[in-house]
Design an enzyme around this catalytic site. Structure first.
Site, PDB file in Angstrom:
ATOM      1  N   GLU A  46       0.878  -1.203  -0.016  1.00 23.80           N
ATOM      2  CA  GLU A  46       0.115  -0.071   0.169  1.00 23.80           C
ATOM      3  C   GLU A  46       0.966   1.319  -0.024  1.00 23.80           C
ATOM      4  O   GLU A  46       2.018   1.170   0.354  1.00 23.80           O
ATOM      5  CB  GLU A  46      -1.108   0.090   1.158  1.00 23.80           C
ATOM      6  N   SER A  47       0.218   2.150  -0.418  1.00 25.45           N
ATOM      7  CA  SER A  47       0.925   3.447  -0.349  1.00 25.45           C
ATOM      8  C   SER A  47      -0.155   4.610   0.348  1.00 25.45           C
ATOM      9  O   SER A  47      -1.376   4.665  -0.018  1.00 25.45           O
ATOM     10  CB  SER A  47       1.494   4.086  -1.648  1.00 25.45           C
TER      11      SER A  47
END
Length: 293
Positions: A46-47
């Site tokens: 994830e970012s």
């Protein structure tokens, strides 16, 4: 504030441990397509993107932070390890000790401090958790994909769906050897997760003691199959343990994760009698060895 992504690893229990995340400290000028493209290029599980930031009006006040989260394939409501990474960045950059993250899943309260070694430590309190029955047909299909049988599940702790920002099915296995050895087909698991609305991971637990668990969090996104450290799953595990009456007397549980993917991680979970679950850990910035994407 920069639109350039920073590289963090969160919840590490060893120098090469933890879960990597991209953090964009100022995404206020980025659209959803821009954020998705950047998350895909980074390739991390994830970012996190800071889309708004309101500084506290008085010293020691609460900073309000608008957040969005993207996997390489899609936007998700919440991500625990990317939240911790972002909070460490904001604590180091601005000194914010108290923050309120406004996420698509709801408001998440954050506290940051430094330990004796001067490392930043962050705790987040999840949104109000929920636990619900797992549809028998969905459980049957999930066990089939994992090459497990219903009698492989530990007695007295039923398979359920738990929410503390994302929905996670939670399975507790009775045998350590099976926990370490089971395999699954990510191409079969991904569509089941989409169908069931499991926007987090599939959480599989092995008890090591009353207050210690090892977790495998299955996450078939792109090239990924298992998540090294999952803050949202840790919070959901805390909600699950409270629901089934397995929270320890002092409410504190440690979760070990990531050994199966070579990135050892440790998450500390505090389970109050009611309300949100508190997850604690640290994050460190790193420089990628090579360009991703």
């Amino acid at each position: 504030m920069s639109t350039e992504p920073l590289h963090y690893t969160a919840f590490a229990d060893a120098p090469q441990g933890g879960n990597p995340a991209g953090v964009v400290p100022d995404a206020s000028r980025l659209g959803a397509e821009d954020m998705q493209a950047l998350a895909s290029k980074l390739g991390y599980p994830e970012s996190a993107f800071v889309v708004s930031l309101t500084h506290p009006t008085e010293p020691g006040g609460v900073a309000r932070v608008g957040m969005r989260y993207f996997t390489p394939a899609a936007e998700i409501p919440f991500c625990g390890h990317a939240t911790v990474a972002t909070a460490v960045e904001l604590f180091d950059a601005h000194g914010f000790a108290e923050m309120l993250f406004e996420t698509p899943a709801g408001e998440v309260a954050i506290s940051a401090s430094r330990d004796a070694g001067t490392e930043a430590v962050v705790s987040f309190t999840s949104v109000e958790p929920a636990v619900r029955e797992l549809d028998p047909l969905a459980l049957e299909r999930l066990l089939e994909i994992l090459a497990l049988r219903e009698d492989d599940l530990a007695p007295g702790v039923p398979a359920l769906e738990s929410f503390a920002g994302n929905w996670h099915p939670v399975l507790v296995l009775r045998e350590r050897e099976l926990f370490h050895q089971f395999r699954f087909d990510p191409r079969a698991l991904a569509p089941l997760m989409t169908q069931r609305g499991w926007t987090g991971t599939v959480t599989v637990l092995s008890p090591l003691g009353e207050a210690l668990y090892e977790a495998r969090n299955l996450f078939p996104v792109g090239r990924l199959t298992e998540d090294p450290a999952t803050g949202s799953a840790a919070a959901s595990t805390g909600a699950y343990l409270r629901h089934v009456g397995r929270a320890p007397a002092d409410g504190r549980v440690k979760i070990l994760q990531g050994a199966h993917v070579g990135r050892p991680s440790r998450l500390l979970v505090d389970i109050p009698a009611e309300g949100g679950i508190r997850v604690s850990g640290g994050a460190r910035r790193f420089t990628p060895a090579a360009s991703r994407g």
